[in-house]
Motif scaffolding. Structure first.
Motif, PDB file in Angstrom:
ATOM      1  N   ILE A   1      -9.533  -7.453  -0.113  1.00 35.69           N
ATOM      2  CA  ILE A   1      -8.344  -7.536  -0.668  1.00 35.69           C
ATOM      3  C   ILE A   1      -8.225  -8.756  -1.125  1.00 35.69           C
ATOM      4  O   ILE A   1      -7.720  -9.373  -2.376  1.00 35.69           O
ATOM      5  CB  ILE A   1      -7.024  -7.154  -0.111  1.00 35.69           C
TER       6      ILE A   1
ATOM      7  N   SER B   1      -3.496  -0.367  -1.597  1.00 31.43           N
ATOM      8  CA  SER B   1      -4.440   0.139  -0.822  1.00 31.43           C
ATOM      9  C   SER B   1      -3.661   0.896   0.367  1.00 31.43           C
ATOM     10  O   SER B   1      -2.479   0.439   0.611  1.00 31.43           O
ATOM     11  CB  SER B   1      -5.092  -1.213   0.156  1.00 31.43           C
TER      12      SER B   1
ATOM     13  N   LEU C   1      -3.197 -12.168   0.892  1.00 28.43           N
ATOM     14  CA  LEU C   1      -2.619 -10.847   0.617  1.00 28.43           C
ATOM     15  C   LEU C   1      -1.327 -10.916  -0.048  1.00 28.43           C
ATOM     16  O   LEU C   1      -0.533  -9.885  -0.151  1.00 28.43           O
ATOM     17  CB  LEU C   1      -2.460 -10.121   2.091  1.00 28.43           C
TER      18      LEU C   1
ATOM     19  N   TRP D   1      -1.010  -7.957  -2.652  1.00 29.93           N
ATOM     20  CA  TRP D   1      -0.691  -6.455  -2.410  1.00 29.93           C
ATOM     21  C   TRP D   1       0.447  -5.919  -2.373  1.00 29.93           C
ATOM     22  O   TRP D   1       1.464  -6.327  -1.491  1.00 29.93           O
ATOM     23  CB  TRP D   1      -1.250  -6.669  -0.940  1.00 29.93           C
TER      24      TRP D   1
END
Length: 583
Positions: A267, A276, A302, A305
């Motif tokens: 990621i 995800s 991250l 995300w």
């Protein structure tokens, strides 16, 4: 042809083509449209390095070639083709090739770390008996076991060799939306399997519904480690990206098991990764594996995300908070968590929280959970204890949910009952099992999920599986509560404990707890057993049977979840042998 290391370039996140949210009549139409663009699947190794690029155009061409192979072998529309679901181009081409040929692909599991070779061969044999395929295809490394399981039942082939030659060019059948597209075995269907029959229209309706709820759009890209034999991996992370024309980056499930943090590495490296999914245990193991000595902010990124989906098992707020605490320095936002509820019998998604809302909990009196609310015999002097139940969101478009009591009456908000769903994504039935279909699916299309929950303001709150409930002296005890409490003792982790009810030699019902024990010292085992008994009594008010068992003893479903019902059967049959603990 596989790319060489020097020329590998992942498929693009955007390719300029208009995105369509699964608005196709069949899976064939969806893949044919995706193949007109440049997006596709990208496979990575255990270190999150790219090793294979597989554009949808190449996948579609391979699928047509595979379909012609199947037809040349005499495969007819409606025949089943079993496939060992290894994460890679071979399975993907064979899966779609079966659909192009009008056959029904049946993904079967890879071996787990539990049970060993004989247990795996037995599991595959049982599932082959259930789906009655004309052939089973296997990756090279598993072929000897798969061939043994298929002996006397159907042909077994190593797909790397079977598809090597060119096939004669033939016309392919045209699928209809109402045709069955594939069979999906639910994660609990190991000993007495039920193949869930999913039609093209049910699949695409569900894919469109959850893409709408998750606000999937241009610029989104998926990262996944989930197995392709489980509905979340197959539908959510293979079929959905294809039908919505998203590029995907995969690491194999077995690589994730060995190196969980490779998921977060992938990621972080992929600057476009936005979507995800994982069950709770995936987030748990990553939070546990991270070392305080590692500078998280330097190792991971991250921050992009936006949807960290969570489903497939009970969502535990404290685990999710531990993940936030561990990875907030890397830019992870708690608002990215997206709880959901679904099951294979509903294709995949039933409910989803709005993106960006994160996790919301409802505190509910444990007396309500136990069915003892309003019990005049309850000691009113005792403090009220509450449990945090996670909001799993509202129904996806096309689905309707009801929570009913034992007499089938729809319950009002915050009353616990059994979950029923109806809608476009509900299965056609269990394959060649009319009795099981009739038990689960009413004539007017309502599916009995077997889950217990309550509704509040249109959202659903799952509290457990009906079959797992421990009922003693008329009071309900949820095994998750007992297991979670024991996990708070030092040295335990999720999956170490299985709780269920048994009948004692005196004829009374009592909670039983199997606990995987890692110490060989007898005195330590005695202390451990006593601590567990004290903890269980604090929760249930009853004495319990506590058995310490060797590590890696408790059985799992094909998706890695604890199987309490199987643990109970194995314990009562003597298949699970506890340690002897001297008094």
């Amino acid at each position: 042809m596989a790319d060489t290391a020097a020329t590998l370039r992942p498929t693009p996140t955007d390719d300029g083509r208009p995105m369509r949210q699964s608005d196709f009549g069949t899976v064939v139409e969806a893949l044919d449209y995706a193949a007109q663009g440049q997006k596709g699947f990208n496979f990575h190794d255990a270190r999150a390095d790219l090793v294979r690029v597989y554009p949808y155009a190449e996948l579609a061409a391979d699928a047509r070639r595979y379909a012609m192979h199947f037809i040349a072998e005499g495969v007819q529309p409606g025949d089943r083709i079993a496939l060992i679901a290894e994460t890679g181009a071979g399975f993907a081409a064979a899966f779609f090739g079966a659909i192009y040929a009008g056959a029904l692909p049946v993904p079967l599991p890879l071996p787990t770390s539990f049970g060993g070779r004989d247990a795996y061969v037995d599991q595959i044999r049982v599932q082959l008996n259930s789906c009655d395929p004309v052939m089973v295809l296997s990756p090279t490394g598993l072929y000897p076991m798969v061939a043994e399981a298929a002996a006397g039942k159907c042909a077994a082939h190593d797909w790397s060799q079977w598809f090597a030659a060119d096939a004669p060019v033939v016309a392919l059948p045209q699928a209809k939306p109402t045709d069955i597209a594939y069979l999906q075995y639910s994660s609990g269907s190991t000993r007495f399997p039920h193949g869930v029959a999913v039609t093209h229209e049910a699949l695409l309706a569900n894919l469109a519904g959850h893409a709408f709820m998750m606000k999937v759009g241009e610029g989104d890209r998926v990262v996944s480690w989930l197995p392709w034999y489980h509905d979340m991996g197959l539908v959510g992370c293979m079929l959905s990206p294809m039908a919505n024309q998203l590029s995907v980056d995969y690491i194999a499930t077995e690589d994730f098991a060995r190196r969980p943090l490779s998921w977060l590495t992938l990621i972080s490296r992929n600057k476009d990764a936005t979507l995800s999914y994982s069950p709770t245990f995936g987030y748990d193991i990553c939070a546990r594996r991270i070392s305080h000595s590692i500078p998280v902010a330097e190792r991971y990124d991250l921050s992009r995300w936006r949807v960290a989906g969570n489903g497939a098992d009970m969502i535990r707020p404290e685990v999710m908070q531990a993940f936030v605490d561990a990875f907030a320095p890397a830019g992870f936002k708690a608002s990215a968590f997206l709880p959901s509820y679904g099951l294979a019998e509903a294709t995949l998604a039933v409910t989803i929280m709005p993106p960006g809302d994160g996790i919301h909990c409802d505190l509910i009196d444990e007396r309500t959970l136990s069915g003892a609310a309003g019990d005049a015999r309850a000691d009113q002097r005792l403090p009220t204890r509450y449990r945090a139940i996670v909001n799993c969101g509202k129904a996806v478009p096309g689905m309707t949910i009801e929570v009913r009591d034992e007499k089938g009456r729809v319950l009002p908000d915050r009353k616990i009952g059994r979950v029923f769903v109806r809608g476009l994504g509900v299965m056609a039935g269990y394959f060649r099992d009319p009795e099981a279909t009739e038990a689960a699916l009413s004539p007017d299309g309502w599916l009995d999920t077997g889950d217990m929950a309550y509704m509040k303001d249109g959202s659903i709150y799952i509290v457990g599986r009906a079959k797992d409930m421990i009922i003693i002296n008329g009071k309900n005890h949820w095994p998750q509560d007992i297991e979670w409490a024991i996990e708070q003792l030092p040295g335990f982790k999720a999956g170490d404990i299985a709780a269920f009810s048994i009948t004692t030699p005196s004829g009374e019902e009592a909670p039983a707890v199997l606990v995987q024990c890692r110490t060989s010292d007898n005195d330590e085992r005695i202390k451990l057993r006593d601590a567990i008994r004290t903890k269980v009594k604090a929760i249930t008010g009853m004495s319990s049977v506590v058995e310490l068992v060797p590590p890696r003893t408790l059985p799992r479903t094909s998706s890695g979840k604890l199987s309490r019902s199987k643990a109970r059967l194995q314990y009562l049959s003597g298949e699970i042998q506890p340690f002897e603990v001297a008094a």
